[in-house]
Design a protein around this motif. Structure first.
Motif, PDB file in Angstrom:
ATOM      1  N   PHE A   1      16.851  -8.207  13.332  1.00 42.83           N
ATOM      2  CA  PHE A   1      15.468  -8.598  13.062  1.00 42.83           C
ATOM      3  C   PHE A   1      15.293  -8.778  11.554  1.00 42.83           C
ATOM      4  CE2 PHE A   1      10.766  -7.351  13.180  1.00 42.83           C
ATOM      5  CZ  PHE A   1      10.372  -8.635  13.523  1.00 42.83           C
ATOM      6  N   VAL A   2      15.371 -10.011  11.116  1.00 39.71           N
ATOM      7  CA  VAL A   2      15.375 -10.347   9.689  1.00 39.71           C
ATOM      8  C   VAL A   2      14.143  -9.831   8.951  1.00 39.71           C
ATOM      9  CG1 VAL A   2      15.410 -12.258   8.023  1.00 39.71           C
ATOM     10  CG2 VAL A   2      16.936 -12.301  10.006  1.00 39.71           C
ATOM     11  N   PRO A   3      12.916 -10.009   9.463  1.00 37.65           N
ATOM     12  CA  PRO A   3      11.761  -9.492   8.715  1.00 37.65           C
ATOM     13  C   PRO A   3      11.831  -7.983   8.456  1.00 37.65           C
ATOM     14  CG  PRO A   3      11.019 -11.018  10.398  1.00 37.65           C
ATOM     15  CD  PRO A   3      12.486 -10.778  10.633  1.00 37.65           C
ATOM     16  N   ALA A   4      12.328  -7.226   9.412  1.00 34.03           N
ATOM     17  CA  ALA A   4      12.463  -5.784   9.214  1.00 34.03           C
ATOM     18  C   ALA A   4      13.511  -5.481   8.149  1.00 34.03           C
ATOM     19  CB  ALA A   4      12.827  -5.099  10.520  1.00 34.03           C
ATOM     20  N   ALA A   5      14.598  -6.216   8.147  1.00 32.44           N
ATOM     21  CA  ALA A   5      15.635  -6.014   7.134  1.00 32.44           C
ATOM     22  C   ALA A   5      15.094  -6.320   5.742  1.00 32.44           C
ATOM     23  CB  ALA A   5      16.851  -6.888   7.436  1.00 32.44           C
ATOM     24  N   LEU A   6      14.302  -7.364   5.627  1.00 36.86           N
ATOM     25  CA  LEU A   6      13.727  -7.723   4.329  1.00 36.86           C
ATOM     26  C   LEU A   6      12.766  -6.647   3.836  1.00 36.86           C
ATOM     27  CD1 LEU A   6      13.063 -11.516   4.976  1.00 36.86           C
ATOM     28  CD2 LEU A   6      14.825 -10.523   3.494  1.00 36.86           C
ATOM     29  N   ILE A   7      11.929  -6.146   4.722  1.00 36.70           N
ATOM     30  CA  ILE A   7      10.965  -5.112   4.335  1.00 36.70           C
ATOM     31  C   ILE A   7      11.685  -3.816   3.972  1.00 36.70           C
ATOM     32  CG2 ILE A   7       9.109  -3.627   5.194  1.00 36.70           C
ATOM     33  CD1 ILE A   7       8.133  -6.114   6.786  1.00 36.70           C
ATOM     34  N   ALA A   8      12.674  -3.440   4.769  1.00 37.04           N
ATOM     35  CA  ALA A   8      13.427  -2.221   4.470  1.00 37.04           C
ATOM     36  C   ALA A   8      14.122  -2.341   3.117  1.00 37.04           C
ATOM     37  CB  ALA A   8      14.444  -1.944   5.570  1.00 37.04           C
ATOM     38  N   ALA A   9      14.756  -3.460   2.878  1.00 33.34           N
ATOM     39  CA  ALA A   9      15.460  -3.659   1.608  1.00 33.34           C
ATOM     40  C   ALA A   9      14.483  -3.662   0.437  1.00 33.34           C
ATOM     41  CB  ALA A   9      16.251  -4.964   1.648  1.00 33.34           C
ATOM     42  N   GLN A  10      13.342  -4.308   0.596  1.00 35.01           N
ATOM     43  CA  GLN A  10      12.355  -4.320  -0.483  1.00 35.01           C
ATOM     44  C   GLN A  10      11.836  -2.911  -0.757  1.00 35.01           C
ATOM     45  OE1 GLN A  10       9.611  -7.191   1.078  1.00 35.01           O
ATOM     46  NE2 GLN A  10      10.591  -8.899   0.015  1.00 35.01           N
ATOM     47  N   GLY A  11      11.653  -2.138   0.292  1.00 35.23           N
ATOM     48  CA  GLY A  11      11.231  -0.750   0.112  1.00 35.23           C
ATOM     49  C   GLY A  11      12.261   0.054  -0.661  1.00 35.23           C
ATOM     50  N   TYR A  12      13.527  -0.113  -0.316  1.00 35.09           N
ATOM     51  CA  TYR A  12      14.585   0.582  -1.048  1.00 35.09           C
ATOM     52  C   TYR A  12      14.652   0.110  -2.497  1.00 35.09           C
ATOM     53  CZ  TYR A  12      16.513   2.714   3.185  1.00 35.09           C
ATOM     54  OH  TYR A  12      16.701   3.479   4.316  1.00 35.09           O
ATOM     55  N   LEU A  13      14.475  -1.174  -2.718  1.00 31.25           N
ATOM     56  CA  LEU A  13      14.526  -1.690  -4.083  1.00 31.25           C
ATOM     57  C   LEU A  13      13.388  -1.144  -4.930  1.00 31.25           C
ATOM     58  CD1 LEU A  13      15.566  -5.386  -3.424  1.00 31.25           C
ATOM     59  CD2 LEU A  13      16.947  -3.573  -4.471  1.00 31.25           C
TER      60      LEU A  13
ATOM     61  N   LYS B   1       0.813  -1.219   0.000  1.00 33.17           N
ATOM     62  CA  LYS B   1       0.000   0.000   0.000  1.00 33.17           C
ATOM     63  C   LYS B   1       0.847   1.270   0.000  1.00 33.17           C
ATOM     64  CE  LYS B   1      -3.834  -2.206   2.329  1.00 33.17           C
ATOM     65  NZ  LYS B   1      -4.584  -2.331   3.569  1.00 33.17           N
ATOM     66  N   ASP B   2       1.827   1.319   0.860  1.00 35.78           N
ATOM     67  CA  ASP B   2       2.675   2.504   0.988  1.00 35.78           C
ATOM     68  C   ASP B   2       4.103   2.063   1.310  1.00 35.78           C
ATOM     69  OD1 ASP B   2       3.697   5.012   1.241  1.00 35.78           O
ATOM     70  OD2 ASP B   2       2.208   5.703   2.684  1.00 35.78           O
ATOM     71  N   PRO B   3       4.884   1.767   0.283  1.00 33.51           N
ATOM     72  CA  PRO B   3       6.233   1.219   0.504  1.00 33.51           C
ATOM     73  C   PRO B   3       7.154   2.117   1.325  1.00 33.51           C
ATOM     74  CG  PRO B   3       5.661   1.180  -1.828  1.00 33.51           C
ATOM     75  CD  PRO B   3       4.561   1.883  -1.120  1.00 33.51           C
ATOM     76  N   SER B   4       7.041   3.424   1.167  1.00 32.29           N
ATOM     77  CA  SER B   4       7.957   4.298   1.899  1.00 32.29           C
ATOM     78  C   SER B   4       7.669   4.283   3.406  1.00 32.29           C
ATOM     79  CB  SER B   4       7.900   5.733   1.364  1.00 32.29           C
ATOM     80  OG  SER B   4       6.621   6.280   1.546  1.00 32.29           O
ATOM     81  N   VAL B   5       6.404   4.205   3.787  1.00 31.41           N
ATOM     82  CA  VAL B   5       6.055   4.115   5.206  1.00 31.41           C
ATOM     83  C   VAL B   5       6.511   2.777   5.776  1.00 31.41           C
ATOM     84  CG1 VAL B   5       4.140   4.011   6.854  1.00 31.41           C
ATOM     85  CG2 VAL B   5       4.138   5.737   5.048  1.00 31.41           C
ATOM     86  N   ALA B   6       6.282   1.711   5.027  1.00 30.48           N
ATOM     87  CA  ALA B   6       6.712   0.381   5.474  1.00 30.48           C
ATOM     88  C   ALA B   6       8.224   0.350   5.635  1.00 30.48           C
ATOM     89  CB  ALA B   6       6.254  -0.681   4.487  1.00 30.48           C
ATOM     90  N   ARG B   7       8.932   0.934   4.666  1.00 25.40           N
ATOM     91  CA  ARG B   7      10.398   0.981   4.744  1.00 25.40           C
ATOM     92  C   ARG B   7      10.852   1.764   5.961  1.00 25.40           C
ATOM     93  NH1 ARG B   7      11.936   4.875   1.179  1.00 25.40           N
ATOM     94  NH2 ARG B   7      11.800   6.149   3.045  1.00 25.40           N
ATOM     95  N   ASP B   8      10.264   2.936   6.180  1.00 21.76           N
ATOM     96  CA  ASP B   8      10.652   3.759   7.328  1.00 21.76           C
ATOM     97  C   ASP B   8      10.388   3.044   8.652  1.00 21.76           C
ATOM     98  OD1 ASP B   8      11.461   5.742   5.604  1.00 21.76           O
ATOM     99  OD2 ASP B   8       9.636   6.946   5.842  1.00 21.76           O
ATOM    100  N   ASN B   9       9.256   2.363   8.755  1.00 27.28           N
ATOM    101  CA  ASN B   9       8.948   1.602   9.971  1.00 27.28           C
ATOM    102  C   ASN B   9       9.955   0.465  10.174  1.00 27.28           C
ATOM    103  OD1 ASN B   9       6.740   3.207  10.562  1.00 27.28           O
ATOM    104  ND2 ASN B   9       5.280   1.829   9.585  1.00 27.28           N
ATOM    105  N   ALA B  10      10.313  -0.191   9.087  1.00 26.33           N
ATOM    106  CA  ALA B  10      11.278  -1.287   9.182  1.00 26.33           C
ATOM    107  C   ALA B  10      12.655  -0.774   9.594  1.00 26.33           C
ATOM    108  CB  ALA B  10      11.357  -2.026   7.850  1.00 26.33           C
TER     109      ALA B  10
END
Length: 69
Positions: free
Chosen positions: A24-36, A5-14
């Protein structure tokens, strides 16, 4: 779900979660996906590499290879 829905917010939260819990692996995955999604390969790779140093997890490696490939 918020990554869709909102990749930049998800990335910032991660990223905030990683500041509290750097391995925290799930946060790293979400942050990286947001950057990608923003075509920021350098930051995505950095997040994955930093987490990998603490917790070598197969999902981190898979996303790293997919991003670099």
């Amino acid at each position: 779900d918020s990554l869709e829905k909102d990749p930049s917010v998800a990335r910032d939260n991660a990223v905030q979660a990683l500041k509290l819990e750097p391995d925290f692996v799930p946060a790293a995955l979400i942050a990286a996906q947001g950057y990608l999604r923003e075509d920021n390969l350098r930051k995505a790779a950095s997040v994955l590499e930093q987490c990998w140093k603490l917790v070598p997890h197969p999902q981190l490696a898979a996303l790293y290879v997919r991003a670099r490939g």
